[in-house]
Design an enzyme around this catalytic site. Sequence first.
Site, PDB file in Angstrom:
ATOM      1  N   ASP A  11       0.851  -1.182   0.000  1.00 28.07           N
ATOM      2  CA  ASP A  11       0.000   0.000   0.000  1.00 28.07           C
ATOM      3  C   ASP A  11       0.894   1.240   0.000  1.00 28.07           C
ATOM      4  O   ASP A  11       2.124   1.133  -0.085  1.00 28.07           O
ATOM      5  CB  ASP A  11      -0.979  -0.026   1.179  1.00 28.07           C
ATOM      6  CG  ASP A  11      -0.326   0.253   2.530  1.00 28.07           C
ATOM      7  OD1 ASP A  11       0.928   0.318   2.616  1.00 28.07           O
ATOM      8  OD2 ASP A  11      -1.069   0.404   3.517  1.00 28.07           O
ATOM      9  N   HIS A  12       0.264   2.399   0.094  1.00 26.75           N
ATOM     10  CA  HIS A  12       0.993   3.663   0.051  1.00 26.75           C
ATOM     11  C   HIS A  12       2.006   3.805   1.185  1.00 26.75           C
ATOM     12  O   HIS A  12       3.095   4.330   0.982  1.00 26.75           O
ATOM     13  CB  HIS A  12       0.007   4.837   0.080  1.00 26.75           C
ATOM     14  CG  HIS A  12      -0.904   4.811   1.255  1.00 26.75           C
ATOM     15  ND1 HIS A  12      -2.007   3.978   1.327  1.00 26.75           N
ATOM     16  CD2 HIS A  12      -0.891   5.490   2.437  1.00 26.75           C
ATOM     17  CE1 HIS A  12      -2.622   4.154   2.466  1.00 26.75           C
ATOM     18  NE2 HIS A  12      -1.964   5.064   3.177  1.00 26.75           N
ATOM     19  N   CYS A  68       2.476  -3.485   4.048  1.00 29.37           N
ATOM     20  CA  CYS A  68       1.607  -2.339   4.283  1.00 29.37           C
ATOM     21  C   CYS A  68       2.141  -1.651   5.532  1.00 29.37           C
ATOM     22  O   CYS A  68       3.178  -2.072   6.049  1.00 29.37           O
ATOM     23  CB  CYS A  68       0.130  -2.731   4.372  1.00 29.37           C
ATOM     24  SG  CYS A  68      -0.375  -3.651   5.830  1.00 29.37           S
ATOM     25  N   GLY A  69       1.473  -0.631   5.996  1.00 29.47           N
ATOM     26  CA  GLY A  69       2.009   0.122   7.136  1.00 29.47           C
ATOM     27  C   GLY A  69       2.372  -0.756   8.314  1.00 29.47           C
ATOM     28  O   GLY A  69       3.502  -0.753   8.791  1.00 29.47           O
ATOM     29  N   GLY A  71       1.680  -4.182   8.225  1.00 26.48           N
ATOM     30  CA  GLY A  71       1.815  -5.546   7.723  1.00 26.48           C
ATOM     31  C   GLY A  71       0.595  -6.394   8.009  1.00 26.48           C
ATOM     32  O   GLY A  71       0.393  -7.437   7.393  1.00 26.48           O
ATOM     33  N   HIS A 101       8.967 -23.896   9.425  1.00 26.76           N
ATOM     34  CA  HIS A 101       7.849 -24.621  10.023  1.00 26.76           C
ATOM     35  C   HIS A 101       6.538 -24.478   9.257  1.00 26.76           C
ATOM     36  O   HIS A 101       5.725 -25.402   9.275  1.00 26.76           O
ATOM     37  CB  HIS A 101       7.611 -24.160  11.454  1.00 26.76           C
ATOM     38  CG  HIS A 101       8.698 -24.575  12.388  1.00 26.76           C
ATOM     39  ND1 HIS A 101       8.638 -24.316  13.741  1.00 26.76           N
ATOM     40  CD2 HIS A 101       9.879 -25.220  12.181  1.00 26.76           C
ATOM     41  CE1 HIS A 101       9.733 -24.787  14.324  1.00 26.76           C
ATOM     42  NE2 HIS A 101      10.501 -25.330  13.392  1.00 26.76           N
ATOM     43  N   ASN A 102       6.307 -23.320   8.627  1.00 24.36           N
ATOM     44  CA  ASN A 102       5.016 -23.045   8.003  1.00 24.36           C
ATOM     45  C   ASN A 102       5.053 -23.066   6.484  1.00 24.36           C
ATOM     46  O   ASN A 102       4.023 -22.915   5.845  1.00 24.36           O
ATOM     47  CB  ASN A 102       4.477 -21.685   8.458  1.00 24.36           C
ATOM     48  CG  ASN A 102       4.478 -21.536   9.959  1.00 24.36           C
ATOM     49  OD1 ASN A 102       5.152 -20.655  10.480  1.00 24.36           O
ATOM     50  ND2 ASN A 102       3.758 -22.388  10.665  1.00 24.36           N
ATOM     51  N   ARG A 135       6.806 -33.360  10.444  1.00 21.79           N
ATOM     52  CA  ARG A 135       5.604 -33.109  11.249  1.00 21.79           C
ATOM     53  C   ARG A 135       4.903 -31.814  10.872  1.00 21.79           C
ATOM     54  O   ARG A 135       3.702 -31.664  11.086  1.00 21.79           O
ATOM     55  CB  ARG A 135       5.959 -33.110  12.737  1.00 21.79           C
ATOM     56  CG  ARG A 135       6.792 -31.911  13.185  1.00 21.79           C
ATOM     57  CD  ARG A 135       7.256 -32.058  14.631  1.00 21.79           C
ATOM     58  NE  ARG A 135       7.812 -30.850  15.167  1.00 21.79           N
ATOM     59  CZ  ARG A 135       9.061 -30.416  14.954  1.00 21.79           C
ATOM     60  NH1 ARG A 135       9.885 -31.121  14.189  1.00 21.79           N
ATOM     61  NH2 ARG A 135       9.496 -29.293  15.504  1.00 21.79           N
ATOM     62  N   ARG A 139       0.507 -30.266   9.712  1.00 23.42           N
ATOM     63  CA  ARG A 139      -0.089 -29.037  10.244  1.00 23.42           C
ATOM     64  C   ARG A 139      -0.510 -28.111   9.107  1.00 23.42           C
ATOM     65  O   ARG A 139      -1.599 -27.528   9.143  1.00 23.42           O
ATOM     66  CB  ARG A 139       0.898 -28.343  11.175  1.00 23.42           C
ATOM     67  CG  ARG A 139       1.213 -29.168  12.412  1.00 23.42           C
ATOM     68  CD  ARG A 139       2.364 -28.608  13.198  1.00 23.42           C
ATOM     69  NE  ARG A 139       2.669 -29.501  14.323  1.00 23.42           N
ATOM     70  CZ  ARG A 139       3.807 -29.482  14.971  1.00 23.42           C
ATOM     71  NH1 ARG A 139       4.763 -28.620  14.638  1.00 23.42           N
ATOM     72  NH2 ARG A 139       4.006 -30.319  15.966  1.00 23.42           N
TER      73      ARG A 139
END
Length: 146
Positions: A11-12, A68-69, A71, A101-102, A135, A139
């Site tokens: 964004d701006h 963004c500002g 996040g 992990h993700n 593992r 998830r």
Amino acid sequence: MEKQIIGLACDHAAFPLKQFVIQYLTEKGIEFKDFGTYSEASCNYAEFGHALGYAIENGEVTNGIAMCGSGEGISMTLNKHQGVRAGLCWIPEIAHLIRQHNNANVLVMPGRFIDTEMARKIMDEYLTTPFEGGRHQARIDSIPLK
């Protein structure tokens, strides 16, 4: 190995940081596609977050960097998309964990709260940390709504 193309969205408030991200990716020889915004004029982060989210869903880009500002808003927008795992990072250690992990496919940074040196460290960590699998895959598999 699949060719990496990083989608960008901001964004701006985060436009100056995105300009630094473009410089960083160019220096690293990493291909990117910019989904906006393209100035510091006030705008709606969701418009650009959705553009990036759709591009990830349809395979136009392999992953993304969004800002963004705070996040938070663009993270919320991106995470509405199936197959998008956006993680907000303000230090490199979090960038490491969202990849390890993700298996996060979008790095989100808070444009108003980090400087370019911290952004560089965060991007370095995000772009070099592999997904651990094991593992963690079960998830991740449980995240999408059925």
